[in-house]
Design a protein around this motif. Structure first.
Motif, short mmCIF file in Angstrom:
data_model
loop_
_atom_site.label_atom_id
_atom_site.label_comp_id
_atom_site.label_asym_id
_atom_site.label_seq_id
_atom_site.Cartn_x
_atom_site.Cartn_y
_atom_site.Cartn_z
N ARG A 27 -9.37 -26.37 41.80
CA ARG A 27 -10.21 -26.66 40.65
C ARG A 27 -9.43 -27.15 39.43
NH1 ARG A 27 -15.33 -23.91 39.61
NH2 ARG A 27 -16.37 -23.85 41.60
N SER A 98 -14.48 -25.71 28.43
CA SER A 98 -14.29 -24.46 29.17
C SER A 98 -15.43 -23.48 28.88
CB SER A 98 -12.95 -23.83 28.80
OG SER A 98 -12.82 -23.76 27.41
N THR A 99 -16.26 -23.79 27.85
CA THR A 99 -17.42 -22.92 27.62
C THR A 99 -18.56 -23.24 28.59
OG1 THR A 99 -18.18 -24.48 25.95
CG2 THR A 99 -16.98 -22.57 25.17
N TYR A 100 -18.45 -24.37 29.30
CA TYR A 100 -19.47 -24.72 30.28
C TYR A 100 -18.94 -24.43 31.68
CZ TYR A 100 -21.97 -27.41 26.72
OH TYR A 100 -22.66 -27.80 25.60
N THR A 101 -19.86 -24.35 32.67
CA THR A 101 -19.39 -24.27 34.05
C THR A 101 -19.30 -25.69 34.61
OG1 THR A 101 -21.69 -24.02 34.68
CG2 THR A 101 -20.39 -22.01 34.51
N ALA A 102 -18.77 -25.81 35.84
CA ALA A 102 -18.73 -27.09 36.55
C ALA A 102 -18.01 -28.17 35.77
CB ALA A 102 -20.14 -27.56 36.92
N LYS A 103 -16.78 -27.84 35.33
CA LYS A 103 -16.00 -28.80 34.55
C LYS A 103 -15.68 -30.05 35.37
CE LYS A 103 -12.34 -28.09 31.17
NZ LYS A 103 -11.11 -27.35 30.92
#
Lengths: 499, 120
Positions: A27, A98-103
């Motif tokens: 990832r 990085s505050t979201y998922t699925a970067k």
């Protein structure tokens, strides 16, 4: 350098694809891959500034049959804006996303959007332009709804429906032009259209293009999606959408097609000037009442794009002296570059504020300069630039546009441009007072400055804001030669058709 | 025999029907169908541009002279454009449908007049 030209679309498209494959295994690669891809693209865009205009034939096929990629000064400026702002947004995303998922998916969509926009500005073929426009649009629809909250999805769906209609209209226009001229190649089409003249089918195509590209550029009767869509996206995407996407898909395409394919025309000129003035005034007045940080910036984008459209429309008028037309076009391109810089800066600032405070409501913020000095200072610089205070860049470009309008005896439009410049100052003073200055609410006493990956793009953009205003002679040549390429339909035609 | 202009006119009628569906219907699924209908009308229009009565495939076989080809061969380019445009339309449709699914999860309705948190 000519050989690397198609790589402007190939690299981001390939990176977007492989990014999804690689991140299945590891990832952490996504960050590095996106960063290095954008670094390479940014470097290439800077190197392209020193190139002479040329035509790249894809697969070696000659002009009327194959697809052409055309490089001229206007393309050089657009590539620079897209890839440099894109690079800064990527650097910003490293920490912010990085505050979201699925970067990884985010980077893939981001690179698709970059690839689509690069394709739009380098292509010399109508249908190719449509395809790349759709790639960039589809990626941007998905990115607007990336948060998957209630509001994001609603905004994204509205944008999707309206964008879908715009694309349909553009394809319809292309179909009309193809049936009239029998070619999709822009320079050949321009030559055919000179013989055909402005008949009803061509005028209908023009109307469809103004609707379609006007919607992508969000000029006023077609603007309803923008104030929802731009604030809903993650901050780096808002910066890309407002700073770059509406210019690459909307304003650039209008400039390229109206000037280099249809040529100067009274009717088109007055329509575009009217739309520009309307967006400038309406959106400017609507921005004053907004209490959401990003929403105010979104309305301000529509208003500033109105300035660019007004100047583009003025330059389209065939009966004004060529010097005035050149000045107007120069003003339009200068303001386009400036707006890309300061609007991305302000949107990234809003993201930094939201990252630390958790809100974008202007009534709940204040006094951030004491806690977040870099964000606060850069936000002030951006606001002063967009409001048009000397010596920042926004002042000079607005001045050039107003002078051109006055020289062409458009007193009313000139007066409106000055008035809206004042209105811009009013709402940015409100913005500054409620975020950077004023009293710090108790709730925000403990906040810190945003991390380095987020402040670095802010500082770079703030320096650019000042440099574009103060160090104007260093890049004057680029903008002037771009303006003259746009105005001279023959140089564009001869580049491909020959003598 | 249907006159030629009538076919062009019918594609425009389909286009306007699609727009009507998009504007007047409240159900978001129907709105999507409206977008798709407008796309298809453009595709039909593109096919019509390349149409030629009694035309032959633009492939130069041994028993066809170049002159016959120039007289009868259809224009292959619009067909290529239609194929590309269908594929793009499919991509947009997939995105729209997945967006509607997520919207339904959040709002529990397909009625656009109830999905109006934003000011527009």
């Amino acid at each position: 350098m000519q050989g690397i030209f198609p790589l402007f679309t190939a690299i981001p498209l390939a990176a977007a694809f492989f990014n999804l494959l690689i991140t299945k295994v590891n990832r952490k690669v996504a960050d590095y891959l996106a960063f290095f891809t954008m670094t390479a693209l940014g470097t290439m865009a800077v190197l392209m500034l020193f190139e002479q205009p040329f035509v790249y034939k894809v697969g070696g096929w000659e002009a009327p049959w194959g697809i052409l990629l055309v490089f001229d000064r206007l393309t050089a400026i657009m590539l620079l804006i897209i890839n440099v702002i894109g690079w800064l947004a990527t650097v910003y995303s490293l920490k912010y996303m990085s505050t979201y998922t699925a970067k990884a998916k985010y980077y893939s969509l981001f690179l698709l959007m970059i690839g689509g926009m690069n394709g739009v500005v380098i292509t010399g073929d109508m249908f190719n332009l449509f395809v790349f426009l759709e790639i960039a649009s589809i990626a941007s629809y998905a990115l607007v709804g990336f948060g998957c909250g209630k509001d994001e999805l609603e905004a994204s769906f509205k944008y999707l429906i309206l964008g879908g209609i715009a694309s349909t209209g553009i394809l319809f226009g292309i179909a009309f032009l193809y049936s009239v001229t029998g070619t999709l190649n822009m320079p050949h089409m321009a030559r055919q259209l000179e013989a055909v003249g402005m008949n009803k089918a061509v005028l209908f195509a023009v109307a469809l293009f103004i609707m379609g590209f006007g919607l992508k550029a969000s000029s006023v009767p077609f603007h309803a999606w923008l104030p929802d869509a731009h604030p809903s996206a993650p901050a780096p995407i808002s910066a890309m959408l407002s700073g770059v996407l509406i210019k690459a898909l909307g304003v650039y395409t209008i400039i390229r097609i109206m000037f280099n394919v249809f040529g100067q025309n009274h009717l088109i000129s007055s329509v575009i000037m009217f739309l520009g003035a309307l967006s400038m005034v309406m959106a400017g007045l609507m921005a004053i009442g907004q209490s959401d940080f990003k929403r105010m910036l979104a309305y301000s984008s529509i208003s500033q794009i109105g300035y660019v459209m007004l100047a583009v429309g003025l330059a389209l008028n065939p009966s004004i002296p060529s010097k005035v037309a050149a000045l107007a076009m120069f003003g339009a391109l200068y303001h386009l570059v400036n707006h890309a810089v300061f609007k991305s800066l302000l949107f990234l600032d809003s993201g930094a504020v939201e990252y630390r405070t958790g809100t974008r409501d202007l009534n709940k913020l204040g006094g951030l300069i004491t806690r977040m000095p870099v964000t606060g200072a850069t936000c002030s610089i951006g606001s002063l630039s967009i409001a048009g205070l000397p010596p920042f860049n926004g002042f000079w470009s607005k001045l050039v546009i107003v002078i051109a309008l006055m020289q062409a005896h458009h007193i009313v439009y000139g007066g409106l441009a000055i008035f809206i410049s004042f209105i811009t100052l009013v709402y940015f003073v409100k913005l500054q007072k409620n975020t950077v200055f004023g009293d710090l609410p108790d709730r925000l006493k403990a906040i810190k400055e945003a991390p380095f990956a987020m402040t670095f793009p802010l500082v770079i953009l703030a320096i650019l804001c000042i440099a574009l205003g103060v160090a104007y002679p260093f890049f004057q040549h680029q903008l002037v030669s771009a303006a003259s390429t746009v105005l001279d339909k023959l140089t564009f035609m001869n580049l491909v058709v020959g003598g | 025999m249907i006159p030629y202009w009538l076919l062009y006119f019918l594609t425009l009628v389909i286009f306007v029907l699609g727009l009507y569906c998009l504007v007047a219907k409240k159900n978001i699924i129907k709105k999507i169908i409206g977008v798709v209908i407008t796309e298809y009308s453009i595709n039909l229009f593109l096919v019509l541009i390349g149409y030629r009565k009694g035309g032959i495939a633009p492939i130069l076989l041994k028993d066809i002279s170049e002159q016959q080809m120039a007289e009868k061969g259809v224009d292959p380019l619009p067909q290529a454009l239609v194929l590309t445009s269908i594929v793009i339309g499919l991509g947009v449709l997939a995105l729209m449908v997945s967006m509607v699914l997520r919207l339904y999860e959040k709002y529990k309705t397909f009625d656009m007049s109830e999905i109006n948190d934003l000011k527009g």
